[in-house]
Design a protein around this motif. Structure first.
Motif, PDB file in Angstrom:
ATOM      1  N   ILE A  80       0.853  -1.195   0.000  1.00 17.00           N
ATOM      2  CA  ILE A  80       0.000   0.000   0.000  1.00 17.00           C
ATOM      3  C   ILE A  80       0.888   1.243   0.000  1.00 17.00           C
ATOM      4  O   ILE A  80       1.831   1.334   0.782  1.00 17.00           O
ATOM      5  CB  ILE A  80      -0.942   0.001   1.220  1.00 17.00           C
ATOM      6  CG1 ILE A  80      -1.792  -1.276   1.219  1.00 17.00           C
ATOM      7  CG2 ILE A  80      -1.827   1.245   1.213  1.00 17.00           C
ATOM      8  CD1 ILE A  80      -2.551  -1.503   2.505  1.00 17.00           C
ATOM      9  N   ARG A  81       0.562   2.176  -0.856  1.00 20.83           N
ATOM     10  CA  ARG A  81       1.407   3.344  -1.088  1.00 20.83           C
ATOM     11  C   ARG A  81       0.629   4.629  -0.869  1.00 20.83           C
ATOM     12  O   ARG A  81      -0.607   4.622  -0.808  1.00 20.83           O
ATOM     13  CB  ARG A  81       1.923   3.318  -2.533  1.00 20.83           C
ATOM     14  CG  ARG A  81       2.517   1.967  -2.945  1.00 20.83           C
ATOM     15  CD  ARG A  81       2.196   1.651  -4.401  1.00 20.83           C
ATOM     16  NE  ARG A  81       2.601   0.271  -4.750  1.00 20.83           N
ATOM     17  CZ  ARG A  81       3.821  -0.055  -5.161  1.00 20.83           C
ATOM     18  NH1 ARG A  81       4.734   0.884  -5.304  1.00 20.83           N
ATOM     19  NH2 ARG A  81       4.119  -1.305  -5.431  1.00 20.83           N
ATOM     20  N   VAL A  82       1.341   5.751  -0.811  1.00 20.16           N
ATOM     21  CA  VAL A  82       0.662   7.044  -0.825  1.00 20.16           C
ATOM     22  C   VAL A  82      -0.230   7.117  -2.059  1.00 20.16           C
ATOM     23  O   VAL A  82      -1.372   7.581  -2.009  1.00 20.16           O
ATOM     24  CB  VAL A  82       1.678   8.200  -0.812  1.00 20.16           C
ATOM     25  CG1 VAL A  82       0.978   9.534  -1.092  1.00 20.16           C
ATOM     26  CG2 VAL A  82       2.417   8.264   0.527  1.00 20.16           C
ATOM     27  N   GLY A  83       0.276   6.610  -3.177  1.00 24.48           N
ATOM     28  CA  GLY A  83      -0.503   6.622  -4.414  1.00 24.48           C
ATOM     29  C   GLY A  83      -1.778   5.813  -4.350  1.00 24.48           C
ATOM     30  O   GLY A  83      -2.710   6.062  -5.126  1.00 24.48           O
ATOM     31  N   THR A  84      -1.852   4.832  -3.447  1.00 22.81           N
ATOM     32  CA  THR A  84      -3.087   4.066  -3.296  1.00 22.81           C
ATOM     33  C   THR A  84      -4.192   4.970  -2.762  1.00 22.81           C
ATOM     34  O   THR A  84      -5.339   4.924  -3.230  1.00 22.81           O
ATOM     35  CB  THR A  84      -2.881   2.873  -2.352  1.00 22.81           C
ATOM     36  OG1 THR A  84      -1.637   2.226  -2.652  1.00 22.81           O
ATOM     37  CG2 THR A  84      -4.011   1.862  -2.496  1.00 22.81           C
ATOM     38  N   ASN A  94       5.816   5.220  -5.117  1.00 22.46           N
ATOM     39  CA  ASN A  94       6.931   4.442  -4.595  1.00 22.46           C
ATOM     40  C   ASN A  94       7.178   4.735  -3.121  1.00 22.46           C
ATOM     41  O   ASN A  94       8.263   4.447  -2.606  1.00 22.46           O
ATOM     42  CB  ASN A  94       8.210   4.743  -5.388  1.00 22.46           C
ATOM     43  CG  ASN A  94       8.118   4.289  -6.832  1.00 22.46           C
ATOM     44  OD1 ASN A  94       7.335   3.409  -7.162  1.00 22.46           O
ATOM     45  ND2 ASN A  94       8.912   4.883  -7.699  1.00 22.46           N
ATOM     46  N   THR A  95       6.192   5.310  -2.463  1.00 19.04           N
ATOM     47  CA  THR A  95       6.310   5.662  -1.042  1.00 19.04           C
ATOM     48  C   THR A  95       5.368   4.771  -0.244  1.00 19.04           C
ATOM     49  O   THR A  95       4.141   4.909  -0.326  1.00 19.04           O
ATOM     50  CB  THR A  95       5.952   7.146  -0.818  1.00 19.04           C
ATOM     51  OG1 THR A  95       6.826   7.964  -1.602  1.00 19.04           O
ATOM     52  CG2 THR A  95       6.100   7.515   0.644  1.00 19.04           C
ATOM     53  N   SER A  96       5.937   3.860   0.514  1.00 17.59           N
ATOM     54  CA  SER A  96       5.152   2.857   1.226  1.00 17.59           C
ATOM     55  C   SER A  96       4.517   3.420   2.485  1.00 17.59           C
ATOM     56  O   SER A  96       5.169   4.114   3.266  1.00 17.59           O
ATOM     57  CB  SER A  96       6.054   1.669   1.594  1.00 17.59           C
ATOM     58  OG  SER A  96       5.409   0.809   2.490  1.00 17.59           O
ATOM     59  N   ILE A  97       3.264   3.092   2.698  1.00 11.28           N
ATOM     60  CA  ILE A  97       2.556   3.527   3.901  1.00 11.28           C
ATOM     61  C   ILE A  97       3.115   2.840   5.146  1.00 11.28           C
ATOM     62  O   ILE A  97       3.078   3.385   6.247  1.00 11.28           O
ATOM     63  CB  ILE A  97       1.042   3.226   3.756  1.00 11.28           C
ATOM     64  CG1 ILE A  97       0.440   4.125   2.670  1.00 11.28           C
ATOM     65  CG2 ILE A  97       0.315   3.421   5.077  1.00 11.28           C
ATOM     66  CD1 ILE A  97       0.488   5.606   2.977  1.00 11.28           C
ATOM     67  N   SER A  98       3.681   1.660   4.982  1.00 10.38           N
ATOM     68  CA  SER A  98       4.204   0.915   6.137  1.00 10.38           C
ATOM     69  C   SER A  98       5.523   1.465   6.645  1.00 10.38           C
ATOM     70  O   SER A  98       5.957   1.118   7.748  1.00 10.38           O
ATOM     71  CB  SER A  98       4.384  -0.559   5.762  1.00 10.38           C
ATOM     72  OG  SER A  98       5.456  -0.715   4.854  1.00 10.38           O
ATOM     73  N   GLY A  99       6.199   2.297   5.853  1.00 12.76           N
ATOM     74  CA  GLY A  99       7.496   2.827   6.254  1.00 12.76           C
ATOM     75  C   GLY A  99       8.663   1.982   5.807  1.00 12.76           C
ATOM     76  O   GLY A  99       9.772   2.115   6.323  1.00 12.76           O
TER      77      GLY A  99
END
Length: 492
Positions: free
Chosen positions: A180-184, A251-256
């Motif tokens: 899950i990404r910011v883009g999601t 490409n920025t993951s919500i999980s860190g």
């Protein structure tokens, strides 16, 4: 002999708008290149069965294991600052989720497994070179202690993919806390689908930020948690000289976790403006820009969450801005604490940050190698005679000599002895990183000569980055001028 995956698929249970159901495209003759056996065991999988012909077929997408619910996830994203309302998994398919030995939920995804409804005229395949690069760098990051997706396996497909020229095809099995990404979030926000944003936020809270569920304002707590993890992650990148290369919101993951290793690279000579990615022509994602870009990406996430904050937009914006204001403090705390540790400082005193920054400026002016400077400084902390090996890295050794006087005065103010200090410094200053010329040599041997011995040896070295490993000392050396890699490529 049957390969068993104990799947529990929560993301596939979300509404159909979150993904497209699609099966991997079968390949001709899968051949297992590498299986990460310790990771397989951690995931509750049998490495011997995964190494079988049936296992290779599963890891290549030729066979779908029982319990899998293959999907391509939908998302949007800002790519180099320009918004694309629909991206999605164009060459990756999520097989499902498993619970690992620590009780954590982990995605199992095939990357390069064929076209999906999000492929945008692409072939959905991956070439061997980018698969090996991601395997090497993601596993190196894990060994360095940096949150990251992991690589479970690399499989050759027996087919060619056409890029500038025909290249051997391959599939990477990627493991993540989630994809899950910011883009999601942007995907649903761009469509005005507030309920979709809410469903996604609730899913993320349950999966990654369970403490937020009990907060007075759960969605504020969610954003606060993502900000804190991203701030710490980017600080960790900078402390080892890592450049992601393509910090788009997708490409920025919500999980860190660090995700999507494309034109990534580790610096040799220290240069805050360094860019390797061939497509980053303006230096948007240069080494020193990464904290600023992370905050920019998090601001895009905050925009998506505004309707969940309150009905009054101005108030929601004010609340989001207040939370985003915590990024700088969180990043600076992590980064500055890391710099102190790299310098062998156990306490915090005024002037420590300036001392560290003065060293970095001297390194930049004298083109000193980032990794070797800090590693050799660890030895110099034990024995002042070893200053010689550090100063040799500087084009103008006098600048190091001047700085080292101040450093020795500062470490002399602490009670810890030289042995304790050296041990502490070596635990954070790696001897080995995946240097670009080494990675390229591995890819060349594999692609052009079907020789995977260099790949195996590099993985062995990088699995213990903080140990000296005298037998592999040459892997710590920076490239000779003719070996320098000036550009890296996405490989899509």
């Amino acid at each position: 002999m049957t390969v068993h995956f104990p799947f529990e698929n929560t993301y596939a249970a979300l509404p159909a708008s979150f993904f497209a159901r699609v099966a991997p495209t079968p390949v001709v003759s899968p051949r297992l290149i590498k299986l990460n056996r310790p990771l397989a065991i951690q995931l509750g999988l049998d490495p011997d069965r995964l190494s079988s012909p049936e296992g290779a077929e599963i890891l290549a997408g030729k066979r779908i294991p029982d319990g899998a619910d293959p999907i391509a996830m939908a998302y949007a994203g800002h790519q180099f600052g320009h918004f694309v309302p629909q991206l999605g998994d164009g060459r990756a398919i999520l097989l499902g989720e498993v619970i690992d030995a620590d009780g954590s939920r982990r995605d199992i995804q095939l990357k390069g497994s064929g076209p999906t409804p999000f492929s945008r005229r692409g072939d959905g395949r991956a070439a061997l070179g980018p698969v090996l690069r991601e395997y090497i760098v993601s596993e190196a990051m894990a060994a360095l202690g940096i949150p990251t997706t992991r690589s479970l396996a690399a499989v050759m497909t027996g087919e060619s993919v056409l890029r500038e020229a025909p290249l051997p095809g391959a599939v990477l099995t990627r493991i993540a806390s989630s994809h899950i990404r910011v883009g999601t979030f942007q995907y649903f926000a761009a469509r005005g689908d507030t309920e979709g944003v809410r469903r996604l936020a609730d899913h993320v809270i349950g999966r990654h930020y369970p403490q937020a569920a009990n907060a007075d304002r759960p969605y504020h707590a969610l954003l606060e948690g993502v900000i804190a993890r991203q701030a710490d992650l980017i600080a960790r990148w900078l402390l080892v000289g890592f450049i992601h290369g393509v910090m788009n919101t997708d490409n920025t993951s919500i999980s860190g976790e660090t995700i999507d290793y494309g034109p990534c690279a580790f610096m040799d000579q220290y240069d805050p403006a360094k860019v390797f990615s061939s497509i980053d022509e303006q230096g948007r994602y240069a080494y020193a820009n990464q904290p600023r870009i992370a905050l920019w990406n998090l601001t895009r996430l905050a925009e998506c969450l505004l309707p969940l904050f309150c009905d009054e937009q101005d108030k929601a914006i004010e609340e989001a801005q207040s939370l985003l204001g915590n990024f700088a403090e969180s990043f600076n705390a992590s980064y500055q604490a890391g710099l102190r540790t790299k310098l062998g400082l156990f306490t915090t005193r005024d002037g420590d940050v300036a001392l560290a920054q003065d060293l970095l400026e001297a390194m930049a002016k004298s083109r000193a190698d980032f990794t070797l400077t800090f590693r050799r400084l660890s030895d110099a902390a034990l024995d002042q005679a070893r200053d010689r090996s550090v100063r040799q890295l500087f084009a103008d050794p006098a600048v190091y000599d001047e700085w080292s006087v101040r450093w020795r005065q500062r470490i002399g103010e602490e009670p810890q002895g030289p042995v304790v200090r050296q041990t502490a410094m070596k635990s954070v200053n790696p001897a080995f990183i995946p240097r670009n010329h080494r990675v390229e040599a591995v890819i060349e041997a594999a692609v052009n000569r079907d020789d995977f011995a260099p790949f195996e040896e590099l993985l062995t070295v990088l699995s213990r980055p903080y140990e000296d490993q005298p037998a592999y000392a040459g892997y710590a050396d920076p490239p000779e001028p003719h070996q320098r890699v000036l550009q890296t490529f996405c490989g899509t």
